[in-house]
Design a protein around this motif. Structure first.
Motif, mmCIF file in Angstrom:
data_model
loop_
_atom_site.group_PDB
_atom_site.id
_atom_site.type_symbol
_atom_site.label_atom_id
_atom_site.label_comp_id
_atom_site.label_asym_id
_atom_site.label_seq_id
_atom_site.Cartn_x
_atom_site.Cartn_y
_atom_site.Cartn_z
ATOM 1 N N LYS A 195 -1.725 1.720 3.472
ATOM 2 C CA LYS A 195 -1.444 0.303 3.677
ATOM 3 C C LYS A 195 -0.077 0.109 4.319
ATOM 4 O O LYS A 195 0.099 -0.738 5.199
ATOM 5 C CB LYS A 195 -1.502 -0.446 2.342
ATOM 6 N N SER A 196 0.895 0.898 3.854
ATOM 7 C CA SER A 196 2.247 0.798 4.403
ATOM 8 C C SER A 196 2.259 1.175 5.877
ATOM 9 O O SER A 196 2.917 0.517 6.699
ATOM 10 C CB SER A 196 3.199 1.701 3.613
ATOM 11 N N GLN A 197 1.524 2.229 6.219
ATOM 12 C CA GLN A 197 1.469 2.666 7.613
ATOM 13 C C GLN A 197 0.808 1.614 8.495
ATOM 14 O O GLN A 197 1.258 1.346 9.616
ATOM 15 C CB GLN A 197 0.726 4.003 7.708
ATOM 16 N N GLN A 225 0.237 4.393 0.740
ATOM 17 C CA GLN A 225 0.830 4.946 1.958
ATOM 18 C C GLN A 225 0.067 4.474 3.194
ATOM 19 O O GLN A 225 0.676 4.104 4.210
ATOM 20 C CB GLN A 225 0.840 6.471 1.903
ATOM 21 N N HIS A 282 -1.433 -9.697 3.192
ATOM 22 C CA HIS A 282 -0.419 -9.533 2.136
ATOM 23 C C HIS A 282 0.157 -10.913 1.791
ATOM 24 O O HIS A 282 1.339 -11.193 2.037
ATOM 25 C CB HIS A 282 0.692 -8.596 2.610
ATOM 26 N N ARG A 340 0.699 -1.572 7.874
ATOM 27 C CA ARG A 340 1.616 -2.712 7.955
ATOM 28 C C ARG A 340 2.693 -2.465 9.012
ATOM 29 O O ARG A 340 2.962 -3.341 9.839
ATOM 30 C CB ARG A 340 2.262 -2.955 6.591
ATOM 31 N N GLU A 341 3.290 -1.268 8.984
ATOM 32 C CA GLU A 341 4.337 -0.950 9.952
ATOM 33 C C GLU A 341 3.787 -0.940 11.374
ATOM 34 O O GLU A 341 4.461 -1.375 12.318
ATOM 35 C CB GLU A 341 4.982 0.399 9.616
ATOM 36 N N ASP A 362 3.603 -11.221 -0.288
ATOM 37 C CA ASP A 362 4.709 -10.331 0.082
ATOM 38 C C ASP A 362 5.778 -11.132 0.829
ATOM 39 O O ASP A 362 5.688 -11.322 2.048
ATOM 40 C CB ASP A 362 4.177 -9.186 0.948
#
Length: 271
Positions: A112-114, A110, A146, A116-117, A149
């Motif tokens: 990492k996702s935040q 989570q 990444h 990234r966004e 990806d």
């Protein structure tokens, strides 16, 4: 000593090394498996006493390890002859450690996702402000974090497309295709980019690469036809439009492209 007991001894001996490396779950697993091997075996008195000492030391190491205590704060109890009770406790310990590991992994994902966004949004804002070099720096750093990806690279490319920086967009789309050569939408995007760059021959090659993955994709042939129209190759545009219509007869835009190509070749249009 049997092979199973020799393995149990090696497992217990490795617990200290696991803990020094921060590998709490493998350390607890090693003790659990070793105790179960001991319980299945017939031990001589000297072997029983040796394993009791080894287990006592292993329990001490686990109880005093910060990583273990943070995941399982209760002290484990052991007295020689209570191997079965310790194995039952370790089973509960392993379940708790596994649950903790899953929760931590979800938190890491989570986070990492935040990040990234947030980086994508930062890049978008910089491009909107015409701060191209700063945007490139932010987005390049994100891509390097990444490297495998392909979806992320495609999203970065989209930002550059919106900013009309087509060379940058092409770079990321090409990398995305290298990672996921079967993603048809990437070929369509790279075709758009190359059309804008007027690199029609390169765009044609990419669409040809896509054919094995999308023989029945009418949009692919329509987009190839648009390349040919911009290139002035109306005979090839006609062929591409006909293939798109063969796949999807009700494709109105492909029909318009066909008749436009026919007109430019001084051929009669079709009803």
């Amino acid at each position: 000593m049997s092979a199973e007991l020799s393995k149990a001894r090696a497992q217990i001996s490795a617990i200290g090394t696991h803990l020094k490396q921060g590998k709490v779950f493998p350390a607890a697993t090693a003790l659990y498996e070793a105790i179960n091997s001991i319980l299945r075996s017939q031990l001589m008195k000297s072997e029983r006493e040796e394993f009791a000492r080894m287990i006592t030391d292993a329990v001490y190491l686990l109880n005093n390890d910060k990583g273990f205590r943070s995941s399982y704060p209760l002290l484990m109890q052991y007295h020689p002859g209570q191997e079965k009770q310790l194995a039952e406790m370790l089973r509960d310990v392993l379940q708790e450690l596994q649950h903790t590991a899953v929760s931590e992994a979800k938190d890491i994902i989570q986070e990492k996702s935040q990040r990234r966004e947030a980086s994508l949004e930062r890049g978008r804002l910089l491009l909107a402000e015409q701060k191209h070099d700063e945007a490139r720096e932010v987005l390049e750093k994100l891509a390097k974090e990444h490297p495998d990806d392909s979806d992320l690279k495609a999203r970065i490319a989209d930002l550059f497309i919106k900013g009309e920086l087509y060379e940058d967009a092409f770079t990321y789309l090409n990398e995305a295709l290298d990672l996921s050569p079967d993603q048809i939408h990437l070929y369509n995007r790279i075709g758009i980019v190359l059309r804008r760059l007027k690199k029609f021959d390169v765009a044609e090659k990419y669409f040809i690469r896509a054919v094995p993955y999308a023989k029945n994709d009418a949009n692919l042939y329509f987009n190839l036809g648009r390349v040919y129209v911009d290139w002035g190759r109306f005979d090839k545009a006609e062929k591409a439009a006909r293939i798109a219509l063969r796949i999807t007869p009700a494709f109105d835009e492909a029909k318009k492209m066909l008749n436009f190509s026919l007109k430019r070749q001084n051929k009669p249009v079709e009803p």
